[in-house]
Design a protein around this motif. Structure first.
Motif, PDB file in Angstrom:
ATOM      1  N   UNK A 155       0.832  -1.205   0.000  1.00  0.00           N
ATOM      2  CA  UNK A 155       0.000   0.000   0.000  1.00  0.00           C
ATOM      3  C   UNK A 155       0.866   1.256   0.000  1.00  0.00           C
ATOM      4  N   UNK A 156       1.901   1.259   0.820  1.00  0.00           N
ATOM      5  CA  UNK A 156       2.751   2.436   0.951  1.00  0.00           C
ATOM      6  C   UNK A 156       3.527   2.713  -0.331  1.00  0.00           C
ATOM      7  N   UNK A 157       4.008   1.646  -0.972  1.00  0.00           N
ATOM      8  CA  UNK A 157       4.731   1.813  -2.237  1.00  0.00           C
ATOM      9  C   UNK A 157       3.803   2.386  -3.292  1.00  0.00           C
ATOM     10  N   UNK A 158       2.606   1.815  -3.402  1.00  0.00           N
ATOM     11  CA  UNK A 158       1.659   2.279  -4.411  1.00  0.00           C
ATOM     12  C   UNK A 158       1.166   3.691  -4.097  1.00  0.00           C
ATOM     13  N   UNK A 159       1.016   4.012  -2.825  1.00  0.00           N
ATOM     14  CA  UNK A 159       0.636   5.385  -2.471  1.00  0.00           C
ATOM     15  C   UNK A 159       1.699   6.368  -2.945  1.00  0.00           C
ATOM     16  N   UNK A 160       2.965   6.028  -2.736  1.00  0.00           N
ATOM     17  CA  UNK A 160       4.052   6.912  -3.166  1.00  0.00           C
ATOM     18  C   UNK A 160       4.016   7.123  -4.681  1.00  0.00           C
ATOM     19  N   UNK A 161       3.740   6.063  -5.419  1.00  0.00           N
ATOM     20  CA  UNK A 161       3.684   6.148  -6.879  1.00  0.00           C
ATOM     21  C   UNK A 161       2.498   7.004  -7.325  1.00  0.00           C
ATOM     22  N   UNK A 162       1.315   6.706  -6.802  1.00  0.00           N
ATOM     23  CA  UNK A 162       0.100   7.412  -7.207  1.00  0.00           C
ATOM     24  C   UNK A 162       0.190   8.899  -6.859  1.00  0.00           C
ATOM     25  N   UNK A 163       0.678   9.206  -5.662  1.00  0.00           N
ATOM     26  CA  UNK A 163       0.756  10.607  -5.255  1.00  0.00           C
ATOM     27  C   UNK A 163       1.811  11.372  -6.063  1.00  0.00           C
ATOM     28  N   UNK A 164       2.902  10.708  -6.441  1.00  0.00           N
ATOM     29  CA  UNK A 164       3.895  11.374  -7.299  1.00  0.00           C
ATOM     30  C   UNK A 164       3.272  11.735  -8.636  1.00  0.00           C
ATOM     31  N   UNK A 165       2.510  10.824  -9.205  1.00  0.00           N
ATOM     32  CA  UNK A 165       1.865  11.085 -10.489  1.00  0.00           C
ATOM     33  C   UNK A 165       0.787  12.156 -10.353  1.00  0.00           C
ATOM     34  N   UNK A 166      -0.001  12.099  -9.273  1.00  0.00           N
ATOM     35  CA  UNK A 166      -1.086  13.047  -9.061  1.00  0.00           C
ATOM     36  C   UNK A 166      -0.580  14.464  -8.797  1.00  0.00           C
ATOM     37  N   UNK A 167       0.540  14.560  -8.105  1.00  0.00           N
ATOM     38  CA  UNK A 167       1.006  15.872  -7.658  1.00  0.00           C
ATOM     39  C   UNK A 167       2.130  16.448  -8.518  1.00  0.00           C
ATOM     40  N   UNK A 168       3.063  15.606  -8.927  1.00  0.00           N
ATOM     41  CA  UNK A 168       4.196  16.106  -9.692  1.00  0.00           C
ATOM     42  C   UNK A 168       4.055  15.836 -11.192  1.00  0.00           C
ATOM     43  N   UNK A 169       3.196  14.891 -11.544  1.00  0.00           N
ATOM     44  CA  UNK A 169       3.018  14.566 -12.949  1.00  0.00           C
ATOM     45  C   UNK A 169       4.172  13.783 -13.534  1.00  0.00           C
ATOM     46  N   UNK A 170       5.039  13.312 -12.674  1.00  0.00           N
ATOM     47  CA  UNK A 170       6.160  12.511 -13.147  1.00  0.00           C
ATOM     48  C   UNK A 170       6.702  11.652 -12.016  1.00  0.00           C
TER      49      UNK A 170
END
Length: 460
Positions: A370-385
């Motif tokens: 969950x924590x790994x996927x949260x880091x990935x999803x939030x990076x895409x949602x917030x930084x776009x990369x």
């Protein structure tokens, strides 16, 4: 915006999470108890590395004087103002139970009053609430202190009280300026009233004024919504939140008063979304992502340009990712690697506090995946990369191996021009920003395992 075709908008006109958290709240379980939450509070209290790291506060005020038919929020419709005084006493008790384990004096960099209608409270009750919070927490300069405002419940004097109390951001619920639409959703508020309150807020020095809009409401047409868009651009709020109406009368009882035959067809909804993107872009707004627009000099737009954008249960934020204490009926919080939610009825909420217990009824402890996927999803949602190496180093994985199936799914999105895949990372394209929820959904293990999407709103 011409590259965003109606065909592409229609293709992604599907339900999906808003990712104010990952995993999403529908994954919470009742097995997560008050004891689990207290353990998370105790762990934060004992963690020296977290000393001085600010917290975020959310306070849910559930009361509304009248019912808006489209509403899916947790609210209590009442004309009895005395209920607010009782509720404030319970909020104070909840805070006392929290700080018994957390300790007092923690810094707060973000406060959000949501609802319901926070401005249901009187001026003195708002003062009482803020004073109570300040007794237990230290509000840091430069923080985000926001409140949701029903324009029908305030005047310039009320706004001046909010400014006096330290609020620096307001969010006005507008939804639509068309009188016929307002009548159909049981929320009649003249445009002149909204314009007057926004002008007053600016004169009082509020740093940011947000306006909420909804497309897909009964009696809306592309022509009528175009008039609303023109009025919003004339009003020129600092931020705009544009939501798609999700008609789910089987889940939200107030929506049963909306006549399904009066709802715009899918093609009309897509047209309204497309013209909104064009109108706000032409007016100079920056698309922040996921329904949100901001003027170029607004803190949210600046944070996006500088790569400092964050996301929490209140949506996009300029404040760093931090633990969130949630107070009040149905409020959802985050502490450490856990999420928790309070009782959804005021009776259950008050009963727990009467017995000396925090009103936690469900939540979850996040797994490593969950924590790994949260880091990935939030990076895409917030930084776009996202850079593969940053995830690899933080979590000791090989990204391309760990997410082999997800990378295959992204290939199709790359073919559609939504993302660009390189040897070193993933980048969301300019056009892909408008479909960033769909990009995030690729990494949602629960959705990919077949969890029903019917409970979510459309992603566009």
């Amino acid at each position: 915006m011409s590259v965003i075709t109606p065909e592409l908008l229609t293709r992604f006109d599907v339900p999906g999470p808003r990712y104010t958290s990952y995993p999403t709240a529908d994954r919470f379980v009742e097995a997560f108890s008050e004891a689990d939450y207290i353990q998370a509070l105790d762990q934060r209290h004992e963690a020296t590395r977290l000393k001085g790291q600010p917290l975020s506060l959310y306070v849910h005020i559930p009361f509304c004087e009248s019912l808006c038919y489209y509403c899916a929020c947790n609210k209590i419709i009442t004309k009895h103002k005395d209920r607010a005084a009782t509720y404030l006493r319970y909020l104070a008790r909840e805070v006392e139970l929290q700080v018994e384990h957390l300790g007092t004096g923690h810094s707060i960099s973000q406060l959000h009053l949501g609802g319901g209608t926070p401005t249901f409270l009187s001026d003195d009750e708002l003062r009482e609430l803020v004073a109570m919070l300040r007794r237990h927490f230290q509000f840091v300069p430069g923080g985000e202190y926001s409140v949701e405002v029903d324009p029908r419940t305030v005047d310039e004097n009320r706004l001046s009280v909010l400014a006096e109390l330290g609020f620096n951001r307001l969010s006005f619920g507008v939804q639509d300026f068309d009188p016929a639409v307002q009548k159909a959703i049981h929320r009649v508020q003249p445009a002149e009233k909204v314009f007057s309150m926004v002008h007053a807020a600016r004169a009082l020095g509020f740093e940011s004024v947000n306006v909420d809009l909804i497309y897909g409401l009964p009696l809306q047409t592309p022509e009528s919504f175009a008039r609303t868009l023109a009025q919003v651009n004339e009003l020129r709020p600092d931020r705009i939140a544009l939501y798609a109406y999700a008609h789910l009368p089987e889940r939200f009882k107030p929506q049963r008063r909306i006549h399904a035959a009066e709802l715009p067809l899918a093609g009309a909804k897509v047209a309204m979304l497309a013209q909104s993107l064009d109108a706000f872009s032409d007016a100079g707004y920056v698309y922040i992502g996921m329904d949100h627009f901001a003027l170029p000099d607004d803190a949210l737009a600046v944070a996006k340009r500088q790569g400092r954008l964050h996301r929490n249960f209140q949506g996009y934020s300029t404040q760093p990712d931090c633990d969130l204490i949630a107070l009040g009926v149905s409020a959802i919080g985050r502490m450490g690697t856990t999420y928790s939610q309070n009782a959804k009825t005021i009776e259950e909420y008050c009963d727990a506090l009467d017995q000396g217990h925090l009103p936690i009824v469900r939540g979850m402890a996040l797994s490593r995946d969950d924590l790994i996927r949260r880091a990935v999803i939030m990076a895409l949602m917030c930084q776009g990369q996202l850079q593969f190496e940053s995830i690899n180093l933080a979590w000791l994985i090989d990204f391309k191996t760990y997410f082999a199936s997800e990378m295959q799914m992204l290939q199709e999105m790359q073919d559609q021009g939504l993302v660009q895949l390189t040897d070193t990372g993933i980048e969301v394209s300019t056009m892909g920003w408008f479909f960033v929820r769909a990009v995030g959904m690729v990494f949602d293990r629960y959705l990919q395992q077949g969890l029903s999407r019917a409970q979510f709103s459309k992603i566009l």
